[in-house]
Design a protein around this motif. Structure first.
Motif, PDB file in Angstrom:
ATOM      1  N   GLY A 205       1.051  -1.139   0.021  1.00 13.78           N
ATOM      2  CA  GLY A 205       0.178  -0.504   0.009  1.00 13.78           C
ATOM      3  C   GLY A 205       0.488   1.677  -0.179  1.00 13.78           C
ATOM      4  O   GLY A 205       0.541   2.576  -0.325  1.00 13.78           O
ATOM      5  N   GLN A 206       2.687   1.245   0.254  1.00 18.39           N
ATOM      6  CA  GLN A 206       3.390   2.264  -0.014  1.00 18.39           C
ATOM      7  C   GLN A 206       3.238   2.452  -1.694  1.00 18.39           C
ATOM      8  O   GLN A 206       3.884   1.660  -1.625  1.00 18.39           O
ATOM      9  CB  GLN A 206       4.064   1.954   0.866  1.00 18.39           C
ATOM     10  CG  GLN A 206       3.487   2.357   2.721  1.00 18.39           C
ATOM     11  CD  GLN A 206       4.293   1.850   3.863  1.00 18.39           C
ATOM     12  OE1 GLN A 206       5.705   2.086   3.347  1.00 18.39           O
ATOM     13  NE2 GLN A 206       4.787   1.256   4.309  1.00 18.39           N
ATOM     14  N   ARG A 207       3.699   3.380  -1.651  1.00 17.23           N
ATOM     15  CA  ARG A 207       4.381   4.301  -2.934  1.00 17.23           C
ATOM     16  C   ARG A 207       5.535   4.681  -2.825  1.00 17.23           C
ATOM     17  O   ARG A 207       6.223   4.370  -1.731  1.00 17.23           O
ATOM     18  CB  ARG A 207       3.419   4.888  -3.595  1.00 17.23           C
ATOM     19  CG  ARG A 207       1.647   3.809  -3.702  1.00 17.23           C
ATOM     20  CD  ARG A 207       1.348   5.479  -4.957  1.00 17.23           C
ATOM     21  NE  ARG A 207       0.109   4.555  -4.303  1.00 17.23           N
ATOM     22  CZ  ARG A 207      -1.449   5.811  -5.161  1.00 17.23           C
ATOM     23  NH1 ARG A 207      -1.196   7.326  -5.831  1.00 17.23           N
ATOM     24  NH2 ARG A 207      -2.380   4.907  -5.512  1.00 17.23           N
ATOM     25  N   GLY A 208       6.119   5.191  -4.093  1.00 17.50           N
ATOM     26  CA  GLY A 208       6.961   5.446  -3.437  1.00 17.50           C
ATOM     27  C   GLY A 208       8.408   4.788  -4.099  1.00 17.50           C
ATOM     28  O   GLY A 208       8.385   3.793  -4.058  1.00 17.50           O
ATOM     29  N   CYS A 209      10.520   4.759  -4.394  1.00 21.46           N
ATOM     30  CA  CYS A 209      10.999   4.084  -4.339  1.00 21.46           C
ATOM     31  C   CYS A 209      11.723   4.366  -2.990  1.00 21.46           C
ATOM     32  O   CYS A 209      12.080   5.331  -2.515  1.00 21.46           O
ATOM     33  CB  CYS A 209      11.403   3.931  -5.526  1.00 21.46           C
ATOM     34  SG  CYS A 209      12.951   3.100  -5.781  1.00 21.46           S
ATOM     35  N   HIS A 210      11.683   3.024  -2.410  1.00 17.57           N
ATOM     36  CA  HIS A 210      13.038   3.145  -1.065  1.00 17.57           C
ATOM     37  C   HIS A 210      13.997   2.362  -1.348  1.00 17.57           C
ATOM     38  O   HIS A 210      13.519   0.463  -1.696  1.00 17.57           O
ATOM     39  CB  HIS A 210      12.067   2.888   0.213  1.00 17.57           C
ATOM     40  CG  HIS A 210      11.050   3.883   0.227  1.00 17.57           C
ATOM     41  ND1 HIS A 210      11.110   5.054   0.843  1.00 17.57           N
ATOM     42  CD2 HIS A 210       9.099   3.619  -0.284  1.00 17.57           C
ATOM     43  CE1 HIS A 210       9.387   5.370   0.581  1.00 17.57           C
ATOM     44  NE2 HIS A 210       8.800   5.338   0.078  1.00 17.57           N
ATOM     45  N   PHE A 211      14.755   2.012  -0.214  1.00 20.62           N
ATOM     46  CA  PHE A 211      15.860   1.255  -0.470  1.00 20.62           C
ATOM     47  C   PHE A 211      16.185   1.075   1.452  1.00 20.62           C
ATOM     48  O   PHE A 211      16.527   0.923   1.712  1.00 20.62           O
ATOM     49  CB  PHE A 211      17.117   1.759  -0.839  1.00 20.62           C
ATOM     50  CG  PHE A 211      18.388   1.114  -0.889  1.00 20.62           C
ATOM     51  CD1 PHE A 211      18.775   0.027  -0.676  1.00 20.62           C
ATOM     52  CD2 PHE A 211      19.429   1.909  -1.547  1.00 20.62           C
ATOM     53  CE1 PHE A 211      20.008  -0.749  -0.966  1.00 20.62           C
ATOM     54  CE2 PHE A 211      21.418   0.990  -1.398  1.00 20.62           C
ATOM     55  CZ  PHE A 211      21.075  -0.620  -1.227  1.00 20.62           C
ATOM     56  N   LEU A 212      15.571  -0.638   1.404  1.00 16.67           N
ATOM     57  CA  LEU A 212      15.369  -0.912   2.754  1.00 16.67           C
ATOM     58  C   LEU A 212      16.150  -2.164   3.061  1.00 16.67           C
ATOM     59  O   LEU A 212      16.456  -3.252   1.845  1.00 16.67           O
ATOM     60  CB  LEU A 212      14.886  -1.824   2.918  1.00 16.67           C
ATOM     61  CG  LEU A 212      13.203  -0.708   2.485  1.00 16.67           C
ATOM     62  CD1 LEU A 212      11.908  -0.625   2.459  1.00 16.67           C
ATOM     63  CD2 LEU A 212      13.347   0.657   3.255  1.00 16.67           C
ATOM     64  N   ASP A 213      16.711  -2.473   4.262  1.00 18.49           N
ATOM     65  CA  ASP A 213      17.257  -4.334   4.448  1.00 18.49           C
ATOM     66  C   ASP A 213      16.579  -4.997   5.290  1.00 18.49           C
ATOM     67  O   ASP A 213      15.283  -4.108   5.184  1.00 18.49           O
ATOM     68  CB  ASP A 213      18.291  -3.654   5.401  1.00 18.49           C
ATOM     69  CG  ASP A 213      18.201  -3.447   6.797  1.00 18.49           C
ATOM     70  OD1 ASP A 213      16.966  -4.005   7.146  1.00 18.49           O
ATOM     71  OD2 ASP A 213      19.103  -3.083   7.474  1.00 18.49           O
ATOM     72  N   TYR A 214      16.824  -6.126   5.261  1.00 15.53           N
ATOM     73  CA  TYR A 214      15.701  -7.333   5.284  1.00 15.53           C
ATOM     74  C   TYR A 214      15.161  -7.073   7.169  1.00 15.53           C
ATOM     75  O   TYR A 214      13.730  -8.087   6.934  1.00 15.53           O
ATOM     76  CB  TYR A 214      16.732  -8.871   5.911  1.00 15.53           C
ATOM     77  CG  TYR A 214      17.486  -8.915   6.347  1.00 15.53           C
ATOM     78  CD1 TYR A 214      17.077  -9.626   8.167  1.00 15.53           C
ATOM     79  CD2 TYR A 214      18.500  -8.192   7.115  1.00 15.53           C
ATOM     80  CE1 TYR A 214      18.154  -9.765   9.200  1.00 15.53           C
ATOM     81  CE2 TYR A 214      19.239  -9.151   8.057  1.00 15.53           C
ATOM     82  CZ  TYR A 214      19.487  -8.890   8.458  1.00 15.53           C
ATOM     83  OH  TYR A 214      19.996  -9.353  10.236  1.00 15.53           O
ATOM     84  N   THR A 215      15.509  -5.914   7.576  1.00 19.36           N
ATOM     85  CA  THR A 215      15.138  -5.443   8.274  1.00 19.36           C
ATOM     86  C   THR A 215      13.593  -4.647   8.367  1.00 19.36           C
ATOM     87  O   THR A 215      13.550  -4.192  10.024  1.00 19.36           O
ATOM     88  CB  THR A 215      15.906  -5.535   9.842  1.00 19.36           C
ATOM     89  OG1 THR A 215      16.264  -4.183   9.736  1.00 19.36           O
ATOM     90  CG2 THR A 215      16.639  -6.347  10.241  1.00 19.36           C
TER      91      THR A 215
END
Length: 228
Positions: free
Chosen positions: A212-222
């Motif tokens: 449900g969240q938009r945009g572009c994000h750089f995340l880790d597994y946590t």
């Protein structure tokens, strides 16, 4: 309605681990492989796992054929492109044959974006396109060098993904670049600190929370943000 995931590159390692975790959480999964995988076939319980063989993300015709074969399948809440390579990653890029550097960039950066472009209309409203990257692709965190061609290919993927998200601004899905941690796979090696199960379980949990969240994000597994 049951949630659906498309996992691209699921024959072993993190791709296989992701399929296991999605199934454990009740998702229906379509999993792609280049060659038949006995480990994946062993998971084929009931009708919640569909296996599509002969899919190479570097092969545009194979991707187009997959899209045609899945035309009648309901849209996916998550499309997760896992496939990637690290050919001769320990050799500095300046010393590698050009064809090897080119192949790494094609598979790790260009092909995932081409796959996303081919399948973005198959993402359900509120869904996610997820691309497996690495914090080695973070320019801000690159202080020691090493694995230069691999690092650069993942940095390129991150940049292309942000461009892709910008080109589709207003779409009703989001883009996540996912760092799985240092995982004990063929790529990560035996010294890695995380088991496949730990990383995959964390990634699936993070992605479920971000539907449900938009945009572009750089995340880790946590779920932590990784610096660009």
């Amino acid at each position: 309605m049951r949630r659906r995931a498309l996992v691209v590159g699921a024959s072993r390692g993190l791709g296989l681990g992701l399929v296991v975790q999605f199934l454990a959480r009740g998702w229906a999964v379509t999993a792609t492989v280049r060659q038949p995988s006995a480990a994946l076939a062993d998971l084929a319980m009931g009708n919640r796992l569909q296996i599509e063989a002969g899919v190479d993300i570097d092969d545009d015709a194979a991707v187009a054929d997959l899209r045609a074969r899945l035309a009648e399948v309901p849209d996916f809440d998550i499309v997760f492109v896992v496939a990637g390579i690290a050919t001769q990653a320990g050799t500095p890029a300046a010393l590698l044959p050009r064809e090897i550097v080119g192949a790494v960039f094609q598979t790790n950066a260009v092909s995932p974006i081409r796959f996303a472009e081919a399948f973005h209309r198959r993402v359900a409203p509120g869904g996610l396109i997820v691309l497996m990257t690495s914090k080695l692709g973070s320019v801000a965190l690159n202080r020691g060098g090493g694995w230069s061609s691999y690092r650069a290919s993942k940095a390129a993927l991150n940049t292309l993904a942000r461009s892709f998200a910008g080109q589709h601004e207003g779409a009703d899905w989001g883009v996540v670049l996912m760092h799985p941690g240092w995982v004990r796979t063929d790529l990560g090696g035996r010294r890695a600190t995380l088991a496949v199960e730990t990383s995959a379980r964390g990634m699936v949990g993070v992605l479920e929370s971000r539907l449900g969240q938009r945009g572009c994000h750089f995340l880790d597994y946590t779920g932590e943000m990784v610096p660009w």
